[in-house]
Design a protein around this motif. Structure first.
Motif, mmCIF file in Angstrom:
data_model
loop_
_atom_site.group_PDB
_atom_site.id
_atom_site.type_symbol
_atom_site.label_atom_id
_atom_site.label_comp_id
_atom_site.label_asym_id
_atom_site.label_seq_id
_atom_site.Cartn_x
_atom_site.Cartn_y
_atom_site.Cartn_z
ATOM 1 N N ASP A 166 5.287 6.570 0.037
ATOM 2 C CA ASP A 166 4.884 5.340 -0.894
ATOM 3 C C ASP A 166 5.367 5.655 -2.434
ATOM 4 O O ASP A 166 5.939 4.936 -3.164
ATOM 5 N N PHE A 169 9.101 5.447 -2.825
ATOM 6 C CA PHE A 169 9.324 4.015 -2.743
ATOM 7 C C PHE A 169 8.940 3.472 -3.940
ATOM 8 O O PHE A 169 9.842 2.551 -4.612
ATOM 9 N N ARG A 207 7.696 3.821 10.003
ATOM 10 C CA ARG A 207 7.880 3.766 8.407
ATOM 11 C C ARG A 207 8.827 2.590 8.160
ATOM 12 O O ARG A 207 8.741 1.854 7.079
ATOM 13 N N GLU A 210 6.943 -0.489 8.012
ATOM 14 C CA GLU A 210 6.075 -0.695 6.680
ATOM 15 C C GLU A 210 7.009 -1.122 5.511
ATOM 16 O O GLU A 210 6.341 -2.001 4.591
ATOM 17 N N LEU A 211 8.063 -0.241 5.424
ATOM 18 C CA LEU A 211 9.085 -0.613 4.132
ATOM 19 C C LEU A 211 9.350 -1.962 4.303
ATOM 20 O O LEU A 211 9.532 -2.826 3.201
ATOM 21 N N SER A 212 9.781 -2.477 5.505
ATOM 22 C CA SER A 212 10.432 -3.801 5.649
ATOM 23 C C SER A 212 9.109 -4.970 5.264
ATOM 24 O O SER A 212 9.494 -5.897 4.701
ATOM 25 N N SER A 214 6.880 -4.550 3.497
ATOM 26 C CA SER A 214 6.362 -5.028 2.091
ATOM 27 C C SER A 214 6.990 -5.741 1.345
ATOM 28 O O SER A 214 6.300 -6.165 0.261
ATOM 29 N N ILE A 219 15.608 -3.846 3.352
ATOM 30 C CA ILE A 219 15.696 -2.432 4.021
ATOM 31 C C ILE A 219 16.900 -2.743 5.103
ATOM 32 O O ILE A 219 16.950 -3.515 5.884
#
Length: 452
Positions: A166, A169, A207, A210-212, A214, A219
């Motif tokens: 995190d 990112f 992971r 999670e990033l997508s 957010s 991504i």
């Protein structure tokens, strides 16, 4: 120049084979990831004056410009990779990063650089995420401070999901990066381990998800098909896994077996099974295309899809056309003012040049007279459509008509469809797109094609 090309003068490597299954057997194999175009080497004693001249230009410049920054480090060398340069170490990365900052400052001050805005910035490698979170933030902010960028400039950070926590990112976002591209290759743990990819399926899947979710930035994931142990069932699950992550875009690349890779050696020693054959990869590609169509993803090229319009893939689109690309960093390549530049691939050579106050150029070429035309041809095949109008923009001759016998031959072989002023690729043609693009370029190479 004759009115139409003489097919009797062309080899089978261009014409292809007449077969009931063109997807599988039109050509022997795909041996390159990109089509090439002729360029003339420039002598080393001319590097400095030629590059200085190009960077002094402020009038005759491309309306499309990109910045490419290379980070030549990887924590682990993937078995299929032929581009590995340096293993990551903290001190080596720090020394390189400081030299990189110096080069950025030099190139940002050039008249060419400040003459127009850049549409896209791409931080590639290697593994750019082997930098620290602070270094990534500093790099992004410095680029924004030094370079003129369009208001919607796409700033892509490439990397691995491994250790992309995190903090990294958040600091990447603080640095201005607004697109992230991760080389997943396969979600399957066994396939990943054989390819020396770090982390197992569950971690990578979670992971990326999670990033997508957010919703901070697009991504994008790269998937490879044809890897050892990657059965059709595993490939189909890879595509399902991509969909499950919610990632905004995906590239489907076939494994190109190149000499010198660890994979080749491991296969020869019997430590890895043979990767998929060309025919097997063709079926995997077909399944991938059908899968994307079934789920209504937007197709941006023959191997790239977007889930929604947040994913634009600006750098990849522009770099494949006539855009000028300013290279920065060890191993970076680009083209400015009609000259191609490849920078030193060794860290010692690169850092020594920076310390000496010299541009770190290892090789330079003069672009072919028809380089813009060739770039447009490659871009057309990458999109899946070649038009007469675009060809006429880069050559006064009607090349579409000149090449018509070849196009009709390919149409008969099931690779393309010719309709009015457009050449469209079939599914088989999309699979063999690079081979077809190279075929057109090679067919024109021996013809007196004047630049427009």
């Amino acid at each position: 120049m004759n009115k139409q090309i003489d097919l009797s003068q062309l080899p089978t490597s261009i014409l292809g084979k007449s077969t009931p299954e063109p997807l599988l057997f039109s050509f022997d194999r795909k041996s390159s990831a990109h089509a090439g175009s002729g360029a003339i080497p420039i002598k080393p004693n001319e590097f400095k004056p030629r590059f200085s001249s190009a960077l002094s230009e402020t009038v005759n410049i491309s309306k499309n410009r990109c910045l490419y920054v290379h980070i030549p480090f990887c924590r682990v060398r993937c078995t299929y990779c032929n581009f590995f340069q340096h293993a990551s170490s903290k001190q080596l990365v720090e020394d390189y990063f400081e030299a990189l900052m110096i080069e950025l400052e030099w190139k940002a001050k050039q008249p060419w650089t400040q003459a127009a805005p850049f549409h896209a910035v791409y931080i590639g490698g290697g593994t750019p995420t082997d930098l620290t979170a602070t270094q990534i933030e500093r790099l992004g902010k410095r680029i924004q401070q030094l370079f003129p960028l369009t208001t919607d400039c796409e700033m892509t950070l490439e990397g691995r999901i491994n250790r992309f926590d995190d903090e990294m990112f958040d600091k990447s976002l603080e640095g201005g990066f607004n697109r992230f591209s991760f080389g997943v290759q396969s979600f399957n743990t066994k396939v990943r381990r054989a390819a020396k990819r770090l982390d197992d399926k569950e971690y990578v899947l979670n992971r990326i998800q999670e990033l997508s979710h957010s919703d901070q930035a697009p991504i994008v994931v790269d998937l490879l098909y044809g890897l050892p142990f990657q059965t059709n069932e595993i490939w189909q699950q890879d595509l399902e896994d991509f969909l499950e992550t919610g990632a905004h875009g995906v590239d489907l690349y076939q494994l190109i077996e190149m000499g010198g890779t660890p994979m080749k050696g491991l296969i020869e020693k019997g430590k890895l099974p043979e990767p998929a054959s060309t025919e097997e990869k063709a079926y995997m590609y077909k399944y991938g295309v059908d899968f994307m169509n079934e789920h209504h993803l937007n197709r941006l090229s023959v191997n790239h899809w977007a889930r929604d319009n947040r994913e634009r893939s600006i750098y990849n689109s522009l770099a494949k056309t006539t855009a000028e690309v300013l290279p920065v960093g060890c191993g970076a390549g680009g083209n400015v003012g009609g000259v191609g530049i490849m920078q030193h691939r060794t860290l010692d050579g690169y850092i020594d040049s920076i310390k000496a106050g010299e541009m770190p150029i290892a090789m330079m070429t003069q672009s072919a007279a028809s380089s813009d035309l060739y770039s447009m041809i490659k871009a057309g095949f990458d999109r899946g459509v070649l038009s007469r109008r675009l060809l006429l923009q880069h050559a006064p001759q009607d090349l579409f008509s000149y090449l018509m016998p070849l196009f009709l031959h390919w149409q008969k072989n099931g690779l393309v469809k010719v309709s009015n002023d457009y050449l469209s690729l079939t599914l088989a043609g999309e699979f063999w797109a690079v081979t077809l693009a190279q075929g057109v370029i090679s067919a024109l190479a021996n013809v007196n094609v004047r630049a427009a």
